[in-house]
Design an enzyme around this catalytic site. Structure first.
Site, PDB file in Angstrom:
ATOM      1  N   THR A  13       0.826  -1.219   0.000  1.00  0.00           N
ATOM      2  CA  THR A  13       0.000   0.000   0.000  1.00  0.00           C
ATOM      3  C   THR A  13       0.854   1.260   0.000  1.00  0.00           C
ATOM      4  O   THR A  13       0.487   2.276  -0.597  1.00  0.00           O
ATOM      5  CB  THR A  13      -0.922   0.011   1.244  1.00  0.00           C
ATOM      6  OG1 THR A  13      -1.766  -1.144   1.201  1.00  0.00           O
ATOM      7  CG2 THR A  13      -1.788   1.257   1.285  1.00  0.00           C
ATOM      8  N   SER A  56       1.663  -7.533  -0.584  1.00  0.00           N
ATOM      9  CA  SER A  56       2.403  -8.314   0.418  1.00  0.00           C
ATOM     10  C   SER A  56       1.924  -9.761   0.523  1.00  0.00           C
ATOM     11  O   SER A  56       2.680 -10.630   0.938  1.00  0.00           O
ATOM     12  CB  SER A  56       2.354  -7.635   1.789  1.00  0.00           C
ATOM     13  OG  SER A  56       1.058  -7.660   2.330  1.00  0.00           O
ATOM     14  N   THR A  89       1.445  -4.253   4.418  1.00  0.00           N
ATOM     15  CA  THR A  89       1.233  -4.532   5.840  1.00  0.00           C
ATOM     16  C   THR A  89       0.665  -5.920   6.119  1.00  0.00           C
ATOM     17  O   THR A  89       0.821  -6.436   7.220  1.00  0.00           O
ATOM     18  CB  THR A  89       0.296  -3.489   6.467  1.00  0.00           C
ATOM     19  OG1 THR A  89      -0.965  -3.508   5.776  1.00  0.00           O
ATOM     20  CG2 THR A  89       0.906  -2.100   6.394  1.00  0.00           C
ATOM     21  N   ASP A  90      -0.017  -6.538   5.155  1.00  0.00           N
ATOM     22  CA  ASP A  90      -0.719  -7.790   5.446  1.00  0.00           C
ATOM     23  C   ASP A  90       0.218  -8.928   5.846  1.00  0.00           C
ATOM     24  O   ASP A  90      -0.150  -9.785   6.653  1.00  0.00           O
ATOM     25  CB  ASP A  90      -1.567  -8.223   4.246  1.00  0.00           C
ATOM     26  CG  ASP A  90      -2.787  -7.330   4.054  1.00  0.00           C
ATOM     27  OD1 ASP A  90      -3.164  -6.635   5.017  1.00  0.00           O
ATOM     28  OD2 ASP A  90      -3.353  -7.331   2.946  1.00  0.00           O
TER      29      ASP A  90
END
Length: 322
Positions: A13, A56, A89-90
């Site tokens: 992101t 990610s 971030t995932d």
């Protein structure tokens, strides 16, 4: 003489663009494009390595190993003070912990990302990236392992996890807290890990699955995992490390076939411990040959077991001491 930071971008992101249908294309921006959008520190020399552009959840062990190699290449330069990796971030917590146990250099390695895209109102891209650069340039973080910088806080890779799907305070470290903060470009460190581990991965990293326990769960997924050739299984048990009695026969068969099994707990805090004596308890599982996963969450335990299996054949309970 300016400090020198290598900025390695992988997508996510933090490097996303809005598409025609109003969705985000994760990892669409190059490293140079991302840097051009941010007010990066002018008192630090920054070398940009545009490494990959992926969401990610497209990360895997092959890409993580390639990222490790890219970091090590940057650290071959003795003038490099530290490294910053931008990431979605995932799966950020998984990549960060993987890097933590496969990189030996003492210089700071910081992983960061963002919850909002660079174009969104109130984006956290610029603050997270700027703060990460200052953290990577700070000698107080030397020999502290890989850290995650998010929303002005510095977290240990082993214990950090994503706790909110969208809020800017997206990461937390339950029970252990954060290592320090960055406030107005000033880095303050309050604690550091006492132990560091390093594993030199030379062989292929095998398949390791995570299987959650819930009331009424049976051995279906354990049997399936063994059938497709998993070399390890992480059981996410409950409480002190309990599973249902319906799972036990499949656990025993998996152990007998040579599959390595580690039991963890779904609780946010506390360790797996043999406190009860009944079928499916941590004590029962330990007696059968299951490794107690201490305070590792299931994702970090999977990363560690997979790395261990790529380095040696026999896994011991002491391997999960730290």
């Amino acid at each position: 003489m300016k400090q020198k930071i290598s900025l390695i971008t992988t997508g996510g992101t933090i490097a996303s663009k809005e598409t025609k249908n109003g969705m985000l294309s994760s990892g669409a921006l190059s490293g140079d494009e991302l840097a051009a959008l941010c007010k990066l520190p002018d008192d630090i020399e920054i070398r940009i390595v545009d490494f990959m552009k992926v969401p990610s959840m497209h990360m895997n062990f092959h890409r993580m190993l390639a990222l490790r190699d890219a970091i090590n290449k940057e650290l071959e330069d003795p003038d490099v003070t530290g490294v910053v990796v931008t990431h979605g971030t995932d799966s950020l917590e998984e990549t960060a912990y993987f890097l933590d146990i496969v990189t030996e250099d003492k210089r700071p390695i910081v992983v960061t990302g963002s919850q909002r895209s660079p174009q969104e109102v109130g984006t956290d891209v610029y603050s997270n990236l700027r703060n990460s650069i200052y953290a990577a340039a700070n000698p107080l973080l030397e020999n502290g392992g890989v850290v995650v910088v998010f929303n002005e806080r510095i977290y240990s890779a082993k214990y950090v996890k994503k706790v909110h799907a969208s809020n800017l305070q997206g990461f937390e470290s339950f029970g252990y807290g954060y290592l320090g903060i960055i406030d107005n470009d000033v880095v303050s460190i309050y604690q550091k890990p006492l132990h560091r581990e390093f594993f030199s991965v030379q062989n292929e990293i095998p398949r390791v699955d995570i299987i959650k326990c819930h009331t009424g769960a049976d051995g279906l997924f354990i049997d399936a995992s063994v059938a497709v050739g998993a070399k390890g299984i992480i059981l996410e048990g409950v409480g002190r490390g309990q599973v249902t009695p319906q799972m036990v026969s499949s656990i025993q068969k998996a152990l007998d076939s040579g599959t390595n099994i580690v039991i963890t707990t779904s609780a946010e805090e506390g360790k797996v411990h043999p406190a009860y004596d009944y079928e499916g308890s941590a004590f029962d599982l330990k007696e059968r040959g299951v490794i107690l996963g201490a305070d590792y969450d299931s994702k970090k335990a999977r990363i560690k077991l997979a790395v261990l299996l790529a380095c040696k054949n026999k896994i011991k309970s002491s391997d999960f001491k730290y």
